[in-house]
Design an enzyme around this catalytic site. Structure first.
Site, mmCIF file in Angstrom:
data_model
loop_
_atom_site.group_PDB
_atom_site.id
_atom_site.type_symbol
_atom_site.label_atom_id
_atom_site.label_comp_id
_atom_site.label_asym_id
_atom_site.label_seq_id
_atom_site.Cartn_x
_atom_site.Cartn_y
_atom_site.Cartn_z
ATOM 1 N N LYS A 1 0.858 -1.198 0.000
ATOM 2 C CA LYS A 1 0.000 0.000 0.000
ATOM 3 C C LYS A 1 0.885 1.236 0.000
ATOM 4 O O LYS A 1 1.899 1.269 0.688
ATOM 5 C CB LYS A 1 -0.880 -0.021 1.257
ATOM 6 C CG LYS A 1 -1.554 1.304 1.553
ATOM 7 C CD LYS A 1 -1.459 1.700 3.022
ATOM 8 C CE LYS A 1 -0.066 2.076 3.422
ATOM 9 N NZ LYS A 1 0.030 2.663 4.771
ATOM 10 N N ASP B 1 -5.777 0.270 8.202
ATOM 11 C CA ASP B 1 -5.433 0.139 6.784
ATOM 12 C C ASP B 1 -6.040 -1.094 6.117
ATOM 13 O O ASP B 1 -5.953 -1.229 4.892
ATOM 14 C CB ASP B 1 -3.909 0.019 6.633
ATOM 15 C CG ASP B 1 -3.238 1.353 6.363
ATOM 16 O OD1 ASP B 1 -3.956 2.358 6.211
ATOM 17 O OD2 ASP B 1 -2.005 1.376 6.294
#
Ligand code: SUD
Ligand code: ADP
Length: 275
Positions: free
Chosen positions: A9, A135
């Site tokens: 990410k 996340d």
């Protein structure tokens, strides 16, 4: 055997707005994903097992791991699928701002959903992701998005798929909680409207200063990335210490990677592209 990729990410921008009563921070972030990362494999077996391979396997425990937390969360929501042989190929540095643990947890949720024929859009799967970490919902979605709230409210975005990307980590682990705790409390404003690259370029990473106070080498990584070739954008991702650069083409990325590997052979350097 079911194999799910767990891509790195990247926070193209990360604005911290305020500290919430629950201790988390309200953020606005441009999430994006690399084409490369970890990989998780899952299959039903006679007995449960968990094996970690790959260059960063030694940094992780097989007893206290987000992969196991994700299996537990899935079992609480949907029932246990039975004994599982789990494999984790750990290619991403640990505690490095590119969400490796979150990506692994999301990949486990996707793999177990496939194994048990749960729809990937089942809202209980999204609820598992929220429970596992700020996340994890973005990693479950797995595509570029504007994240608000603690990062779990997601609005998909298009615009930079295929852009050449270089990730560089000085091999210093940085604790996300410690970096947020050092944020100076100043709301410097929202992310601008517009196309994804323009929004990223006009944005910031508000965690850069607190992360650099903990790990000053991040300043060296940013300086080297910014002065090697002509990147479109260089920035730290998440709470650090990984920094990234975006390039116009793969040749520019390859030149930058070669130069950085020669000058800093001890740094981790991954040539990839945005998904
Ligand atoms: C900073 C970001 C940006 O994408 O990425 P990373 O640096 O972790 O990759 C995330 O917000 C991290 O998400 P994640 O790593 O899932 O965080 P969690 O495990 O939920 O939280 C770890 C700790 O970070 C702090 N935290 C996290 C998220 C948030 N919005 N506010 C916070 O204050 C809290 O102290 C929390 O206890
Ligand atoms: N599968 C996993 N991969 C990475 N880290 C994990 C994993 N399971 C547990 N952790 C723990 O989670 C913490 C955050 O790791 P990670 O997700 O890599 O950080 P970041 O989100 O900053 O990149 C680390 O301290 C690590 O020990």
């Amino acid at each position: 055997m079911i194999v799910e990729r767990a891509p790195a990410k990247i926070n193209l921008a990360l604005h911290v707005r305020h500290r919430r009563p629950d201790g988390y921070h309200a953020i606005e972030t441009l999430f994006a994903f690399a084409r490369d990362g970890d990989a998780v494999s899952v299959e039903l077996a006679a007995a449960s097992s968990f094996t970690i391979t790959g260059p960063f396997a030694a940094a992780l425990s097989t007893l206290d791991n987000l992969v196991l937390a994700a299996i537990e969360a899935f079992a609480s929501a949907f029932g246990t699928p039975g004994p599982l042989a789990i494999g984790l190929d750990k290619n991403l540095p640990v505690a490095s701002g590119i969400g490796g643990g979150s990506a692994d947890a999301a990949a486990v949720l996707r793999a177990l959903a496939r194994l048990t024929q749960v729809s990937p859009d089942d809202p209980r799967l999204a609820a598992c992701a929220v429970e596992l970490g700020a996340d994890v919902p973005a990693c479950l979605l797995g595509r570029a998005a504007l994240g608000t709230g603690r990062g779990e409210q997601l609005a998909p975005l298009d615009g930079l798929a295929g852009t050449p990307l270089l990730l560089v980590n000085p091999r210093v682990a940085v604790s996300t909680a410690a970096v947020f705790a050092r944020w100076d409390g100043e709301d410097r404003g929202p992310i601008a409207e517009g196309g994804l690259l323009d929004r990223a370029l006009s944005g910031r990473n508000d965690l850069e200063a607190p992360a650099r106070a903990i790990a000053p080498v991040i300043g060296d990584v940013l300086a080297v990335l910014g002065s090697t070739g002509a990147p479109l954008l260089t920035r730290m991702s998440g709470s650090g210490a990984t920094c990234f650069a975006l390039y116009r083409d793969a040749t520019e990325r390859a030149h930058a990677a070669a130069a950085i590997r020669a000058s800093h052979p001890d740094w981790w350097c991954l040539e990839s592209a945005l998904a």
